[in-house]
Design a protein around this motif. Structure first.
Motif, PDB file in Angstrom:
ATOM      1  N   ARG A   6     -42.958  72.439   9.048  1.00 59.23           N
ATOM      2  CA  ARG A   6     -42.197  73.363   9.899  1.00 59.23           C
ATOM      3  C   ARG A   6     -40.731  72.947   9.949  1.00 59.23           C
ATOM      4  N   TRP A   7     -39.864  73.937   9.823  1.00 63.26           N
ATOM      5  CA  TRP A   7     -38.421  73.759   9.976  1.00 63.26           C
ATOM      6  C   TRP A   7     -37.982  74.550  11.205  1.00 63.26           C
ATOM      7  N   ARG A   8     -37.146  73.928  12.041  1.00 60.75           N
ATOM      8  CA  ARG A   8     -36.573  74.607  13.204  1.00 60.75           C
ATOM      9  C   ARG A   8     -35.046  74.634  13.043  1.00 60.75           C
ATOM     10  N   PHE A   9     -34.484  75.829  13.014  1.00 61.90           N
ATOM     11  CA  PHE A   9     -33.043  75.989  12.851  1.00 61.90           C
ATOM     12  C   PHE A   9     -32.448  76.469  14.180  1.00 61.90           C
ATOM     13  N   ASN A  10     -31.557  75.644  14.746  1.00 62.17           N
ATOM     14  CA  ASN A  10     -30.934  76.020  16.005  1.00 62.17           C
ATOM     15  C   ASN A  10     -29.679  76.838  15.713  1.00 62.17           C
ATOM     16  N   MET A  11     -29.720  78.114  16.041  1.00 63.10           N
ATOM     17  CA  MET A  11     -28.617  79.020  15.715  1.00 63.10           C
ATOM     18  C   MET A  11     -27.401  78.775  16.595  1.00 63.10           C
ATOM     19  N   ARG A  12     -27.553  78.019  17.663  1.00 63.91           N
ATOM     20  CA  ARG A  12     -26.428  77.699  18.538  1.00 63.91           C
ATOM     21  C   ARG A  12     -25.724  76.415  18.097  1.00 63.91           C
ATOM     22  N   GLY A  14     -26.539  74.573  15.113  1.00 60.10           N
ATOM     23  CA  GLY A  14     -26.538  74.340  13.670  1.00 60.10           C
ATOM     24  C   GLY A  14     -27.452  73.215  13.234  1.00 60.10           C
ATOM     25  N   GLU A  15     -28.251  72.679  14.146  1.00 59.72           N
ATOM     26  CA  GLU A  15     -29.134  71.557  13.840  1.00 59.72           C
ATOM     27  C   GLU A  15     -30.446  72.035  13.208  1.00 59.72           C
ATOM     28  N   THR A  16     -30.973  71.211  12.293  1.00 61.76           N
ATOM     29  CA  THR A  16     -32.292  71.445  11.707  1.00 61.76           C
ATOM     30  C   THR A  16     -33.230  70.327  12.134  1.00 61.76           C
ATOM     31  N   ILE A  17     -34.412  70.695  12.618  1.00 59.04           N
ATOM     32  CA  ILE A  17     -35.448  69.724  12.969  1.00 59.04           C
ATOM     33  C   ILE A  17     -36.676  70.036  12.120  1.00 59.04           C
ATOM     34  N   GLU A  18     -37.277  68.996  11.522  1.00 58.66           N
ATOM     35  CA  GLU A  18     -38.455  69.180  10.666  1.00 58.66           C
ATOM     36  C   GLU A  18     -39.680  68.506  11.274  1.00 58.66           C
ATOM     37  N   GLU A  19     -40.841  69.078  10.963  1.00 57.83           N
ATOM     38  CA  GLU A  19     -42.091  68.578  11.524  1.00 57.83           C
ATOM     39  C   GLU A  19     -43.230  68.818  10.538  1.00 57.83           C
ATOM     40  N   ARG A  20     -44.035  67.808  10.272  1.00 58.81           N
ATOM     41  CA  ARG A  20     -45.212  67.959   9.418  1.00 58.81           C
ATOM     42  C   ARG A  20     -46.364  68.511  10.257  1.00 58.81           C
ATOM     43  N   LEU A  21     -47.017  69.570   9.768  1.00 65.27           N
ATOM     44  CA  LEU A  21     -48.118  70.196  10.495  1.00 65.27           C
ATOM     45  C   LEU A  21     -49.486  69.737  10.016  1.00 65.27           C
ATOM     46  N   ASP A  22     -49.582  69.247   8.771  1.00 63.19           N
ATOM     47  CA  ASP A  22     -50.865  68.785   8.234  1.00 63.19           C
ATOM     48  C   ASP A  22     -50.585  67.872   7.051  1.00 63.19           C
ATOM     49  N   GLU A  23     -51.338  66.795   6.937  1.00 68.09           N
ATOM     50  CA  GLU A  23     -51.141  65.843   5.845  1.00 68.09           C
ATOM     51  C   GLU A  23     -52.009  66.160   4.626  1.00 68.09           C
ATOM     52  N   ARG A  69     -25.466  82.055   7.868  1.00 66.50           N
ATOM     53  CA  ARG A  69     -25.429  80.734   8.490  1.00 66.50           C
ATOM     54  C   ARG A  69     -26.196  79.775   7.580  1.00 66.50           C
ATOM     55  N   TRP A  70     -25.568  78.660   7.224  1.00 63.57           N
ATOM     56  CA  TRP A  70     -26.196  77.684   6.337  1.00 63.57           C
ATOM     57  C   TRP A  70     -26.713  76.490   7.137  1.00 63.57           C
ATOM     58  N   PHE A  71     -27.918  76.032   6.774  1.00 62.78           N
ATOM     59  CA  PHE A  71     -28.524  74.857   7.394  1.00 62.78           C
ATOM     60  C   PHE A  71     -28.972  73.901   6.291  1.00 62.78           C
ATOM     61  N   GLU A  78     -33.695  79.171  18.545  1.00 63.53           N
ATOM     62  CA  GLU A  78     -34.193  78.675  17.269  1.00 63.53           C
ATOM     63  C   GLU A  78     -34.837  79.754  16.413  1.00 63.53           C
ATOM     64  N   ILE A  79     -34.735  79.527  15.111  1.00 63.49           N
ATOM     65  CA  ILE A  79     -35.568  80.244  14.140  1.00 63.49           C
ATOM     66  C   ILE A  79     -36.547  79.217  13.581  1.00 63.49           C
ATOM     67  N   ILE A  80     -37.818  79.558  13.607  1.00 66.70           N
ATOM     68  CA  ILE A  80     -38.881  78.648  13.170  1.00 66.70           C
ATOM     69  C   ILE A  80     -39.458  79.172  11.862  1.00 66.70           C
ATOM     70  N   LEU A  81     -39.576  78.282  10.890  1.00 63.94           N
ATOM     71  CA  LEU A  81     -40.067  78.634   9.554  1.00 63.94           C
ATOM     72  C   LEU A  81     -41.159  77.655   9.149  1.00 63.94           C
ATOM     73  N   ASP A  82     -42.313  78.175   8.743  1.00 69.60           N
ATOM     74  CA  ASP A  82     -43.397  77.341   8.225  1.00 69.60           C
ATOM     75  C   ASP A  82     -43.539  77.556   6.725  1.00 69.60           C
ATOM     76  N   GLY A  83     -43.844  76.478   6.011  1.00 68.55           N
ATOM     77  CA  GLY A  83     -44.034  76.554   4.563  1.00 68.55           C
ATOM     78  C   GLY A  83     -44.639  75.264   4.056  1.00 68.55           C
ATOM     79  N   TYR A  84     -44.603  75.069   2.736  1.00 68.29           N
ATOM     80  CA  TYR A  84     -45.293  73.937   2.103  1.00 68.29           C
ATOM     81  C   TYR A  84     -44.277  73.009   1.432  1.00 68.29           C
ATOM     82  N   PHE A  85     -44.015  71.900   2.099  1.00 65.69           N
ATOM     83  CA  PHE A  85     -43.046  70.898   1.664  1.00 65.69           C
ATOM     84  C   PHE A  85     -43.658  70.053   0.550  1.00 65.69           C
ATOM     85  N   GLN A  86     -43.011  70.023  -0.628  1.00 63.83           N
ATOM     86  CA  GLN A  86     -43.525  69.231  -1.745  1.00 63.83           C
ATOM     87  C   GLN A  86     -42.983  67.803  -1.670  1.00 63.83           C
ATOM     88  N   GLU A  87     -43.888  66.830  -1.703  1.00 66.39           N
ATOM     89  CA  GLU A  87     -43.468  65.432  -1.665  1.00 66.39           C
ATOM     90  C   GLU A  87     -43.051  64.904  -3.039  1.00 66.39           C
TER      91      GLU A  87
END
Length: 491
Positions: free
Chosen positions: A344-350, A352-361, A280-282, A301-310
């Motif tokens: 944080r990235w949230r992938f809705n497997m039902r 196909g939507e992706t929602i993003e959220e910053r956890l720390d600045e 499944r591609w998002f 949802e599948i929830i993924l945390d990581g380090y987004f480079q600006e």
């Protein structure tokens, strides 16, 4: 202190002004064993396991410009049991290391040099590189597995003696990348690789019996430069990131990274034993991510945390006293330049939507967490902070991802740490019931030490500091394995 010098190698690197061949990055030439080391404080009786760190230690002058990720792999390991510690360090006896020892000089060109300058065919996704096995390290099936970021053979060592166990026999033709993942629940190791030929990426699963159980392509549009993967209980996650080699320059044999800001970040989510048809591609905002934290499933949802480079392709740095020819190299490995932030990235497997959220600045990277929660929902995360302009860790930040609270620890003036994994306390009841372990390079004292920090109160600083027999070089990744995990895998 009881110390034995096992081997001493001759450095053929002439005096130089390279920022990553001096200071905290000065290469180590001795292999040593030590116990009965000086301890400031008291090693906890309930700390039981092995802390293992990889590092780059070149012995010969580079062909072209030296990049700190080119150096020969050296494993540093410290084992804790019953309030005592034993330390070892060894070079990874890669094929390239052994051949250069015979030749008495460098045979392969590194990432900052033209691969055509290599004297011999080599390894890696770029081609004609040396598999230095100096990037990552995990413990799987009772053995250390040392890996190279541009894909290599995967070298095995004993977790206590660091005895050379050769290469992993299951490794596919294209090799394996850094950052294979260990599922402590199943004993499986999940891995990926990438190359310049279609389908450009593969994914595999190795069982606790050290045998390849699954291997499948993850087709990409062209050559890419992924560095990490993640997994949940049922899925594996891979990224098609828009920072990769410039296509036109690559046709001329020039490997120059370019951030394709008009392309999205794409994620491939595949069942652990799934195939191409199950992917499944998002899509998400364009960025580059060096390292993921954890991932888990939550409802649809599948929830993924990581380090987004600006700023994945930063402008060259101009640091006083440092030769300007190193400017782009410095920027590419400086967090203040590429600006990674916990995301944080949230992938809705039902849907196909992706929602993003910053956890720390804040600028953070090289995250760790309690590996017993790998693939399932975790609450606590530990990240490193760095010295502006440099690839040097200056402290830690602990996050409570449920409440949003965080706590910080600075290592001290001219004290630089290593990636700091979580070590669960014997009989731990809570997710953060344990310790954070790291090697520190103290430039003022001209020595190195291993610090043990109570994970429930990192701001209090180390509960114990074990003075190592020599000042070690800074490096990349580290891992923790309990004695129980190692013993169970041996049967």
């Amino acid at each position: 202190m009881s110390v034995a010098v096992i081997n001493e190698f001759e450095s053929r690197i002439p005096p130089n002004d390279h920022p990553y061949l001096n200071g905290a990055w000065t290469p180590v030439t001795r292999e040593m064993d030590a116990d009965e080391m000086e301890v400031i404080g008291e090693i906890p009786q309930d700390l039981s396991g092995v802390y293992v760190r990889n590092s780059e230690n070149p012995l010969f002058e580079a062909i072209g410009t030296y990049h700190p990720f080119d150096g020969d792999g050296m494993i540093h390991a410290i084992s804790f049991r019953d309030g005592k510690a034993q330390y070892r360090n060894r070079f990874v006896r890669t094929k390239g290391f052994l051949e250069e020892q015979k030749a008495g000089h460098s045979l392969w060109a590194g990432i900052a040099a033209n691969p055509a300058k290599a004297e011999r065919p080599g390894w890696g996704a770029r081609g004609r590189m040396k598999d230095a096995s100096s990037t990552d390290v995990v413990v799987h099936a009772g053995e250390i597995v040392s890996t190279f970021y541009m894909c290599g053979e995967g070298y095995l060592l004993d977790p206590y003696t660091l005895e050379d166990h050769g290469t992993a026999g299951w490794v596919p033709e294209e090799g394996i990348s850094a950052h294979p993942k260990i599922d402590l629940e199943t004993g499986e190791m999940l891995f990926f690789n990438y190359s310049k030929k279609a389908p450009y990426m593969h994914y595999g699963v190795v069982g606790p019996d050290r045998k390849l159980k699954h291997f499948t392509p993850i087709p990409l549009p062209g050559p890419r430069l992924p560095h990490d993967m993640a997994f949940t209980k049922n899925y594996s996650i891979f990224a098609d990131l828009p920072l990769f080699w410039d296509e036109e320059l690559l046709k001329a044999g020039i490997h120059s990274n370019r951030f394709h800001q008009n392309l999205p970040t794409r994620f491939a989510i595949v069942p652990r034993y799934g195939s191409v048809n199950d992917i499944r591609w998002f899509e998400a905002a364009p960025t580059y991510v060096l390292h993921w934290m954890n991932a888990w499933e939550e409802g649809d949802e599948i929830i993924l945390d990581g380090y987004f480079q600006e700023d994945p392709d930063p402008a060259p740095l101009d640091i006083p006293g440092v030769d300007k020819r190193f400017g782009k190299l410095l920027a590419n490995i400086d967090e203040n330049s590429f600006k990674p932030k916990l995301h944080r990235w949230r992938f809705n497997m039902r849907t196909g939507e992706t929602i993003e959220e910053r956890l720390d600045e804040r600028l953070l990277e090289f995250g760790t967490f309690n590996q017993k929660f790998a693939g399932v929902k975790s609450r606590y995360a530990y990240s490193t902070t760095t010295k502006p302009g440099w690839f040097l860790f200056t402290g830690l930040v602990k996050h409570d991802l449920e409440t949003g609270d965080s706590w910080s620890l600075e290592f001290g003036d001219e004290r630089y740490g290593s990636e700091a994994p979580f070590a669960p306390r014997v009989g731990a009841k809570d997710e953060d019931d344990g310790y954070i372990v790291s090697f520190i390079i103290d430039m003022k004292e001209d020595r190195s030490e291993c610090v043990i920090i109570d994970a429930k109160d990192i701001a209090a600083g180390p509960v114990a500091r074990v003075i190592l027999p020599h000042r070690i070089s800074s490096g990349t990744h580290a891992t923790w394995a309990t004695h129980e995990e190692i013993a169970a895998a041996a049967h």
